[in-house]
Design an enzyme around this catalytic site. Structure first.
Site, PDB file in Angstrom:
ATOM      1  N   MET A 142      -9.243   7.786  -0.468  1.00 50.29           N
ATOM      2  CA  MET A 142     -10.204   8.007   0.667  1.00 50.29           C
ATOM      3  C   MET A 142     -10.426   9.833   0.406  1.00 50.29           C
ATOM      4  SD  MET A 142      -7.510   6.933   3.669  1.00 50.29           S
ATOM      5  CE  MET A 142      -7.035   5.322   3.754  1.00 50.29           C
ATOM      6  N   MET A 161     -11.523  -6.290   5.347  1.00 48.25           N
ATOM      7  CA  MET A 161     -10.437  -5.149   5.982  1.00 48.25           C
ATOM      8  C   MET A 161     -10.038  -5.878   7.486  1.00 48.25           C
ATOM      9  SD  MET A 161     -10.086  -2.836   4.088  1.00 48.25           S
ATOM     10  CE  MET A 161      -9.180  -1.781   5.531  1.00 48.25           C
ATOM     11  N   SER A 191       0.967  -1.364   0.061  1.00 47.06           N
ATOM     12  CA  SER A 191      -0.058  -0.015   0.194  1.00 47.06           C
ATOM     13  C   SER A 191       0.890   1.159   0.014  1.00 47.06           C
ATOM     14  CB  SER A 191      -0.963  -0.064   1.258  1.00 47.06           C
ATOM     15  OG  SER A 191      -1.391   1.370   1.625  1.00 47.06           O
ATOM     16  N   HIS A 250      -1.003  -1.373  -4.152  1.00 49.21           N
ATOM     17  CA  HIS A 250      -2.378  -1.062  -3.500  1.00 49.21           C
ATOM     18  C   HIS A 250      -2.501   0.435  -3.455  1.00 49.21           C
ATOM     19  CE1 HIS A 250      -5.756  -2.242  -1.290  1.00 49.21           C
ATOM     20  NE2 HIS A 250      -5.458  -1.254  -0.252  1.00 49.21           N
TER      21      HIS A 250
HETATM   22  C1  DX5 Z   1      -6.333   1.460   5.410  1.00 48.17           C
HETATM   23  C2  DX5 Z   1      -5.832   0.984   4.092  1.00 48.17           C
HETATM   24  C3  DX5 Z   1      -4.617   0.134   4.204  1.00 48.17           C
HETATM   25  C4  DX5 Z   1      -3.648   0.809   4.599  1.00 48.17           C
HETATM   26  C5  DX5 Z   1      -2.658  -0.518   5.049  1.00 48.17           C
HETATM   27  O1  DX5 Z   1      -7.669   2.151   5.465  1.00 48.17           O
HETATM   28  O2  DX5 Z   1      -6.935   0.344   3.370  1.00 48.17           O
HETATM   29  O3  DX5 Z   1      -4.457  -0.238   2.663  1.00 48.17           O
HETATM   30  O4  DX5 Z   1      -2.780   1.544   3.991  1.00 48.17           O
HETATM   31  O5  DX5 Z   1      -1.323  -0.197   5.757  1.00 48.17           O
HETATM   32  P1  DX5 Z   1      -0.673  -1.122   6.919  1.00 48.17           P
HETATM   33  O6  DX5 Z   1      -0.502  -2.375   6.069  1.00 48.17           O
HETATM   34  O7  DX5 Z   1       0.498  -0.068   7.259  1.00 48.17           O
HETATM   35  O8  DX5 Z   1      -1.814  -1.230   7.703  1.00 48.17           O
HETATM   36 ZN    ZN Z   2      -6.429  -0.513   1.327  1.00 45.31          ZN
END
Ligand code: DX5
Ligand code: ZN
Length: 219
Positions: free
Chosen positions: A36, A136, A7, A32
């Site tokens: 948002m 999630m 991500s 990824h």
């Molecule tokens: C959270 C995002 C994730 C996040 C994951 O809302 O959807 O993709 O960036 O990051 P890590 O792996 O640091 O939890």
């Molecule tokens: Zn995500």
């Protein structure tokens, strides 16, 4: 197939193109991209113009995670920006089925995500239409949170339902996944792993990615 999708939320935004190419070279098959809107989740990241700029410098598979209300309004923008797969949230629109059909009408892969409070059963009637389900493992909105192990029960339930019904679907987990807990996600039935901090903040991202892929392939 085991896929690692780092991500970009955990990347250095001042050199995003280089960051994407770094993890691609290090063995990641997807990138990824967390979108948002400050309404569906309490944070704002970036939109289609950033993705379109990245598309010019990278040919990695773009895994676009839309954390926005009424995503049906913007699907074409993300397709035009270069998305290969678009994930919408079950909780973000009244017309999940129609939005999935819209994504697929552009020849792109479609996925639906469920937040921690949403039950896995809502996915069952949609499953045949989906390329991927995203469960999630944190409350969406921010990188760097701790994985909620209870969410893996939902991964298990969806994987079992898919198997019983002969449905071939990818299951992605997103939030707080690290080399220490990734095995539990694979064991539950996930095969696409999002890892932001674990990859981008690592001293050796290549090792993190190859270890995660090896773990997935051994389960
Ligand atoms: C959270 C995002 C994730 C996040 C994951 O809302 O959807 O993709 O960036 O990051 P890590 O792996 O640091 O939890
Ligand atoms: Zn995500």
């Amino acid at each position: 197939m085991t896929i690692i999708s780092p991500s970009v939320l955990a990347a250095d935004f001042s050199k995003l193109g280089e960051e994407v190419n770094k993890v691609h070279k290090a063995g990641a098959q997807y990138i990824h991209l967390d979108v948002m809107d400050g309404i569906f989740v309490p944070n704002i990241s970036f939109g289609p113009s950033v993705i379109a700029s990245l598309r010019k410098v990278s040919d990695i598979f773009f895994d676009v995670h839309l954390m926005i209300t009424h995503p049906e309004r913007y699907i074409k923008d993300y397709v035009d920006a270069g998305a290969d797969l678009i994930t919408i949230h079950y909780e973000s629109t009244f017309d999940v089925k129609g939005t999935v059909a819209l994504i697929k009408s552009y020849g792109k892969k479609a996925a639906v995500s469920i937040k921690p409070a949403t039950s896995p059963e809502v996915i069952f009637p949609l499953l045949r239409e989906l390329d991927m389900v995203l469960v999630m493992t944190v409350e969406p909105g921010f990188g760097g949170q701790k994985m909620m192990p209870d969410m893996l029960k939902k991964v298990r339930a969806i994987r079992e339902y898919a198997k019983e019904n002969g449905i071939d679907v990818d299951i992605q987990v997103d939030g707080g996944i690290t080399p220490d807990n990734v095995a539990s996600a694979f064991e539950a039935g996930a095969n696409v792993i999002v890892a932001g901090s674990a990859v981008f903040k690592a001293e050796n991202p290549e090792k993190v990615i190859s270890d995660m892929i090896a773990t997935g392939n051994s389960i």
